[in-house]
Design a protein around this motif. Structure first.
Motif, PDB file in Angstrom:
ATOM      1  N   GLY A  46       0.819  -1.211   0.000  1.00 30.78           N
ATOM      2  CA  GLY A  46       0.000   0.000   0.000  1.00 30.78           C
ATOM      3  C   GLY A  46       0.851   1.258   0.000  1.00 30.78           C
ATOM      4  N   ALA A  47       0.668   2.100  -1.025  1.00 27.87           N
ATOM      5  CA  ALA A  47       1.435   3.355  -1.135  1.00 27.87           C
ATOM      6  C   ALA A  47       0.553   4.561  -0.849  1.00 27.87           C
ATOM      7  CB  ALA A  47       2.086   3.457  -2.515  1.00 27.87           C
ATOM      8  N   THR A  87       0.163   6.253   4.818  1.00 31.27           N
ATOM      9  CA  THR A  87       0.662   5.358   5.872  1.00 31.27           C
ATOM     10  C   THR A  87       1.872   4.566   5.361  1.00 31.27           C
ATOM     11  OG1 THR A  87      -1.554   5.117   6.801  1.00 31.27           O
ATOM     12  CG2 THR A  87       0.055   3.458   7.424  1.00 31.27           C
ATOM     13  N   GLY A  88       1.694   3.867   4.247  1.00 32.20           N
ATOM     14  CA  GLY A  88       2.761   3.016   3.713  1.00 32.20           C
ATOM     15  C   GLY A  88       3.997   3.815   3.334  1.00 32.20           C
ATOM     16  N   ARG A 147      -6.164   7.347  -0.809  1.00 31.49           N
ATOM     17  CA  ARG A 147      -7.340   8.214  -0.703  1.00 31.49           C
ATOM     18  C   ARG A 147      -7.014   9.699  -0.899  1.00 31.49           C
ATOM     19  NH1 ARG A 147      -9.610   5.584   4.718  1.00 31.49           N
ATOM     20  NH2 ARG A 147      -7.778   4.245   4.526  1.00 31.49           N
ATOM     21  N   LEU A 148      -5.784  10.006  -1.263  1.00 25.51           N
ATOM     22  CA  LEU A 148      -5.436  11.382  -1.655  1.00 25.51           C
ATOM     23  C   LEU A 148      -5.196  11.393  -3.159  1.00 25.51           C
ATOM     24  CD1 LEU A 148      -3.015  12.571   1.168  1.00 25.51           C
ATOM     25  CD2 LEU A 148      -5.507  12.743   1.030  1.00 25.51           C
ATOM     26  N   GLY A 199      -8.960  13.399   0.102  1.00 21.86           N
ATOM     27  CA  GLY A 199      -8.746  14.291   1.244  1.00 21.86           C
ATOM     28  C   GLY A 199      -8.075  15.589   0.839  1.00 21.86           C
ATOM     29  N   TRP A 202      -8.223  18.843   3.473  1.00 17.53           N
ATOM     30  CA  TRP A 202      -8.067  19.891   4.487  1.00 17.53           C
ATOM     31  C   TRP A 202      -7.105  19.498   5.589  1.00 17.53           C
ATOM     32  CZ3 TRP A 202     -13.526  19.492   3.027  1.00 17.53           C
ATOM     33  CH2 TRP A 202     -13.946  20.575   2.265  1.00 17.53           C
ATOM     34  N   ALA A 240      -1.177  -5.606  -7.355  1.00 18.78           N
ATOM     35  CA  ALA A 240      -2.031  -5.923  -6.197  1.00 18.78           C
ATOM     36  C   ALA A 240      -1.513  -7.174  -5.517  1.00 18.78           C
ATOM     37  CB  ALA A 240      -3.459  -6.142  -6.655  1.00 18.78           C
ATOM     38  N   VAL A 266      -2.986  -0.945   4.452  1.00 22.82           N
ATOM     39  CA  VAL A 266      -4.235  -0.829   3.682  1.00 22.82           C
ATOM     40  C   VAL A 266      -5.391  -0.703   4.676  1.00 22.82           C
ATOM     41  CG1 VAL A 266      -3.226  -2.297   1.880  1.00 22.82           C
ATOM     42  CG2 VAL A 266      -4.735  -3.333   3.558  1.00 22.82           C
ATOM     43  N   PRO A 267      -6.541  -0.186   4.250  1.00 28.68           N
ATOM     44  CA  PRO A 267      -7.671  -0.114   5.185  1.00 28.68           C
ATOM     45  C   PRO A 267      -8.019  -1.511   5.703  1.00 28.68           C
ATOM     46  CG  PRO A 267      -8.184   1.017   3.109  1.00 28.68           C
ATOM     47  CD  PRO A 267      -6.886   0.328   2.909  1.00 28.68           C
ATOM     48  N   TRP A 275     -10.079  -0.322  -4.717  1.00 20.43           N
ATOM     49  CA  TRP A 275      -8.992  -0.233  -3.737  1.00 20.43           C
ATOM     50  C   TRP A 275      -9.324   0.713  -2.592  1.00 20.43           C
ATOM     51  CZ3 TRP A 275      -6.802  -4.455  -4.101  1.00 20.43           C
ATOM     52  CH2 TRP A 275      -6.620  -5.064  -5.343  1.00 20.43           C
ATOM     53  N   SER A 306      -3.018   1.832   9.161  1.00 25.48           N
ATOM     54  CA  SER A 306      -3.729   2.739   8.248  1.00 25.48           C
ATOM     55  C   SER A 306      -4.383   3.814   9.107  1.00 25.48           C
ATOM     56  CB  SER A 306      -4.774   1.991   7.405  1.00 25.48           C
ATOM     57  OG  SER A 306      -6.066   2.140   7.904  1.00 25.48           O
ATOM     58  N   GLN A 340      -8.969   8.298  10.940  1.00 27.31           N
ATOM     59  CA  GLN A 340      -9.649   8.540   9.653  1.00 27.31           C
ATOM     60  C   GLN A 340      -9.120   9.760   8.896  1.00 27.31           C
ATOM     61  OE1 GLN A 340     -13.811   8.349   9.175  1.00 27.31           O
ATOM     62  NE2 GLN A 340     -13.982   6.281   9.931  1.00 27.31           N
ATOM     63  N   VAL A 370      -5.447  12.108   7.420  1.00 26.57           N
ATOM     64  CA  VAL A 370      -4.060  11.969   6.971  1.00 26.57           C
ATOM     65  C   VAL A 370      -3.101  12.047   8.160  1.00 26.57           C
ATOM     66  CG1 VAL A 370      -2.287  12.965   5.480  1.00 26.57           C
ATOM     67  CG2 VAL A 370      -4.662  12.917   4.719  1.00 26.57           C
TER      68      VAL A 370
HETATM   69  P1  FAD Z   1      -5.096   4.651   1.794  1.00 25.05           P
HETATM   70  O1  FAD Z   1      -4.929   6.041   1.319  1.00 25.05           O
HETATM   71  O2  FAD Z   1      -6.403   3.988   1.550  1.00 25.05           O
HETATM   72  O3  FAD Z   1      -3.898   3.794   1.186  1.00 25.05           O
HETATM   73  C1  FAD Z   1      -3.938   2.392   1.112  1.00 25.05           C
HETATM   74  C2  FAD Z   1      -3.262   1.977  -0.190  1.00 25.05           C
HETATM   75  O4  FAD Z   1      -3.220   0.541  -0.251  1.00 25.05           O
HETATM   76  C3  FAD Z   1      -4.025   2.431  -1.433  1.00 25.05           C
HETATM   77  O5  FAD Z   1      -3.152   3.125  -2.285  1.00 25.05           O
HETATM   78  C4  FAD Z   1      -4.522   1.120  -2.057  1.00 25.05           C
HETATM   79  O6  FAD Z   1      -4.565   1.193  -3.464  1.00 25.05           O
HETATM   80  C5  FAD Z   1      -3.473   0.130  -1.580  1.00 25.05           C
HETATM   81  N1  FAD Z   1      -3.927  -1.255  -1.525  1.00 25.05           N
HETATM   82  C6  FAD Z   1      -5.064  -1.754  -0.995  1.00 25.05           C
HETATM   83  N2  FAD Z   1      -5.092  -3.091  -1.116  1.00 25.05           N
HETATM   84  C7  FAD Z   1      -3.940  -3.452  -1.728  1.00 25.05           C
HETATM   85  C8  FAD Z   1      -3.390  -4.698  -2.129  1.00 25.05           C
HETATM   86  N3  FAD Z   1      -4.039  -5.855  -1.914  1.00 25.05           N
HETATM   87  N4  FAD Z   1      -2.183  -4.718  -2.746  1.00 25.05           N
HETATM   88  C9  FAD Z   1      -1.497  -3.560  -2.953  1.00 25.05           C
HETATM   89  N5  FAD Z   1      -1.985  -2.341  -2.594  1.00 25.05           N
HETATM   90  C10 FAD Z   1      -3.186  -2.301  -1.989  1.00 25.05           C
HETATM   91  N6  FAD Z   1      -8.350  13.268   5.510  1.00 25.05           N
HETATM   92  C11 FAD Z   1      -7.921  14.482   5.941  1.00 25.05           C
HETATM   93  O7  FAD Z   1      -6.975  14.537   6.737  1.00 25.05           O
HETATM   94  N7  FAD Z   1      -8.493  15.645   5.478  1.00 25.05           N
HETATM   95  C12 FAD Z   1      -9.536  15.629   4.577  1.00 25.05           C
HETATM   96  O8  FAD Z   1     -10.028  16.694   4.140  1.00 25.05           O
HETATM   97  C13 FAD Z   1     -10.016  14.363   4.143  1.00 25.05           C
HETATM   98  N8  FAD Z   1     -11.038  14.300   3.246  1.00 25.05           N
HETATM   99  C14 FAD Z   1     -11.309  13.097   2.643  1.00 25.05           C
HETATM  100  C15 FAD Z   1     -12.191  13.072   1.559  1.00 25.05           C
HETATM  101  C16 FAD Z   1     -12.422  11.893   0.871  1.00 25.05           C
HETATM  102  C17 FAD Z   1     -13.397  11.888  -0.284  1.00 25.05           C
HETATM  103  C18 FAD Z   1     -11.760  10.698   1.277  1.00 25.05           C
HETATM  104  C19 FAD Z   1     -11.979   9.405   0.534  1.00 25.05           C
HETATM  105  C20 FAD Z   1     -10.885  10.713   2.352  1.00 25.05           C
HETATM  106  C21 FAD Z   1     -10.652  11.912   3.045  1.00 25.05           C
HETATM  107  N9  FAD Z   1      -9.749  11.978   4.109  1.00 25.05           N
HETATM  108  C22 FAD Z   1      -9.357  13.194   4.608  1.00 25.05           C
HETATM  109  C23 FAD Z   1      -9.160  10.753   4.682  1.00 25.05           C
HETATM  110  C24 FAD Z   1      -7.727  10.517   4.199  1.00 25.05           C
HETATM  111  O9  FAD Z   1      -7.669  10.674   2.808  1.00 25.05           O
HETATM  112  C25 FAD Z   1      -7.301   9.110   4.603  1.00 25.05           C
HETATM  113  O10 FAD Z   1      -7.489   8.934   6.003  1.00 25.05           O
HETATM  114  C26 FAD Z   1      -5.828   8.798   4.307  1.00 25.05           C
HETATM  115  O11 FAD Z   1      -5.440   9.293   3.044  1.00 25.05           O
HETATM  116  C27 FAD Z   1      -5.633   7.284   4.379  1.00 25.05           C
HETATM  117  O12 FAD Z   1      -4.269   6.936   4.128  1.00 25.05           O
HETATM  118  P2  FAD Z   1      -3.814   5.414   4.269  1.00 25.05           P
HETATM  119  O13 FAD Z   1      -2.454   5.316   3.700  1.00 25.05           O
HETATM  120  O14 FAD Z   1      -4.015   4.944   5.655  1.00 25.05           O
HETATM  121  O15 FAD Z   1      -4.852   4.573   3.378  1.00 25.05           O
END
Ligand code: FAD
Length: 451
Positions: free
Chosen positions: A10-11, A14-15, A41-42, A56, A58, A233, A262-263, A391, A423, A432, A434
């Motif tokens: 997962g990139a 977090t990753g 999710r960015l 995301g 803000w 994947a 990943v979530p 994803w 995550s 929930q 960034v």
């Molecule tokens: P993710 O960003 O979900 O990264 C996980 C990665 O793992 C993804 O790239 C995915 O493709 C990859 N992955 C999944 N399964 C596999 C697999 N089997 N093999 C390989 N790769 C895989 N946060 C804020 O701080 N401010 C905001 O304004 C805000 N607004 C938001 C608005 C929206 C519409 C959304 C969807 C989210 C928002 N958030 C906001 C939340 C924020 O974007 C997330 O909490 C944060 O980006 C999550 O990061 P993460 O690395 O934990 O997870």
């Protein structure tokens, strides 16, 4: 097969935070990402000539891990546009403008909202968001839905609807009857208190110049070429106490440690050999993504500013429960104005069943109720498609069903042999968000470096 100290799946932020910290400490690291881009999710994207924050965007003052990283990466920020009056549509259907945080409701409703805000602040102050199950009232609060808790607190329906809005549609993006009061308190505690969630000027304070996806893009840029494998994947993980091997359609990679960044909902989609302990698989069946459609509506000009409006609008009764001015102030010569709005949980269910044109008309009619007839005539309209993206499959993040935070929460961040889980969805502070993704990334990297 190539061997690494750590393979990160997962990139997202977090990753990439984990990979950066491990690389800086001299560890060999590989990041395997399913999508053909980094950021999860960015996503800051040019959609038919309009730059949009699809995910995301803000940054708020309590998000000190994110603020520190933005600083470290040399990125700049700017304030969200907020000059002018905000709009509120109450239970009587009347549109009213207001200034400050307090919605223009009756004195009795305002007093009830203030009392509920204080009570939620009190409960949040008793909670360490990393261990919400240790709250003194955890068992009791986890057994009751947030809607039922609110109903026990007050007979004032509009006060309940507004307080419910801040955590239900606006944060967990689930109906208030479907998550526990303990999850609601966790959401508040993770943001430094419920009062922060009520204050749009605080929680939606600033934006990153060029878009928030510049954070993960910059993190990826700092890694040596070839560290991040895109479009791969992970479908299977074989593990033992000595290490783990991840399998993709293109190959297999072995790490002494493997981080599933990943979530939680996507952790279970991967096959584990041997299977994860039963509690791990069970736990993640009690976690689900919320649902919100992020709407981007661009006009020839930010016409609401000429009407003395900030663009900020709220109504727990409207299809679009909140909307803001989201004009790209960082683009030189930008004359267009963009509104961003959110349609959440059961209302999102309702519009997602409609054809695209009808859905758009309903959204625009709702915006016309806030800003007047001019809102019916955008030059561009776009809906972020997270709910259909394999994803992610939802937005903004994931949370437990009623009773499960106390039942399973303590297993959320537990490692299984060489497997770590991380995550933003399992963060304490910044849950929930960034900020939580960075905190989780830093914590897991530190754990691996200590080992
Ligand atoms: P993710 O960003 O979900 O990264 C996980 C990665 O793992 C993804 O790239 C995915 O493709 C990859 N992955 C999944 N399964 C596999 C697999 N089997 N093999 C390989 N790769 C895989 N946060 C804020 O701080 N401010 C905001 O304004 C805000 N607004 C938001 C608005 C929206 C519409 C959304 C969807 C989210 C928002 N958030 C906001 C939340 C924020 O974007 C997330 O909490 C944060 O980006 C999550 O990061 P993460 O690395 O934990 O997870």
């Amino acid at each position: 097969m190539t061997d690494f100290d750590v393979v990160v799946v997962g990139a997202g932020v977090t990753g990439l935070t984990i990979a950066n910290r491990l690389h800086a400490a001299g560890r060999s690291v590989l990041v395997v990402e399913a999508r053909d881009r980094v950021g999860g999710r960015l996503l800051t994207e040019d959609v038919e000539g309009v730059r949009l924050e699809v995910g995301g965007q803000w940054v708020s003052p309590d998000q000190t891990a994110l603020l520190a990283l933005i600083d470290e990466l040399g990125l700049e920020m700017y304030a969200r546009y907020r000059a002018g009056k905000s709009i509120y549509i109450g239970a009587d259907g009347v549109r009213r403008t207001f200034e400050g945080e307090q919605f223009p409701v009756s004195d009795t409703t305002a007093a009830e909202m203030e009392r509920l805000t204080k009570e939620l602040d009190r409960l949040a102050a008793q909670m360490d968001p990393l261990v919400p199950w240790e709250h003194p009232d955890a068992e009791q609060l986890d057994r009751i839905s947030f809607a039922a808790w609110l109903a026990n607190q007050t007979d004032d329906a509009e006060a309940r609807d507004n307080i419910g809005l801040y955590i239900g549609p606006a944060m967990l993006t689930k109906p208030a009857h479907s998550f526990s009061a303990l999850s609601a308190v966790l959401m508040a505690a993770s943001a430094g208190g419920f009062s922060h969630l009520v204050d749009a000027d605080f929680i939606l304070d600033r934006r990153v110049v060029g878009g928030l996806q510049r954070v993960p893009l910059s993190l990826a840029d700092r890694l040596p070429a070839g560290t991040v494998h895109l479009g791969e994947a992970v479908t299977k993980v074989e593990w033992s106490e000595e290490g783990a091997t991840v399998f993709t359609g293109r190959g297999s990679y072995r790490g002494r440690d493997v981080v599933m960044a990943v979530p939680p909902t996507l952790v279970n989609r991967v096959q584990y050999i041997p299977a994860l302990p039963p509690v791990q698989a069970q736990m993640r069946q009690h976690i689900s993504f919320g649902l919100v459609v992020k709407l981007h509506i661009t006009y020839a000009t930010p016409f609401w500013r000429d009407l003395g409006l900030s663009g900020t609008a709220f109504s727990p009764y409207a299809l679009v429960h909140e909307a803001y001015d989201n004009t790209n102030e960082d683009i030189d010569g930008e004359t267009r104005g963009t509104l961003v709005g959110f349609c959440s949980d059961v209302k999102a269910d309702g519009i997602l069943g409609l054809d695209a044109e009808t859905r758009k008309q309903k959204v625009l009619e709702c915006l016309a109720g806030y800003y007047g007839e001019q809102a019916l005539h955008p030059v561009h309209y776009y809906e972020s498609p997270w709910m259909a993206d394999e994803w992610t499959v939802g937005a903004f993040g994931t949370s437990f069903d009623i009773g499960s935070l106390t039942r399973y929460g303590r297993h959320l961040r537990a490692a299984v042999g060489p497997l770590q889980f991380a995550s933003s969805d399992i963060a304490g502070l910044g849950f929930q968000h960034v900020d939580g993704a960075i905190r989780m990334g830093e914590a897991v990297a530190a754990r691996l470096l200590e080992a």
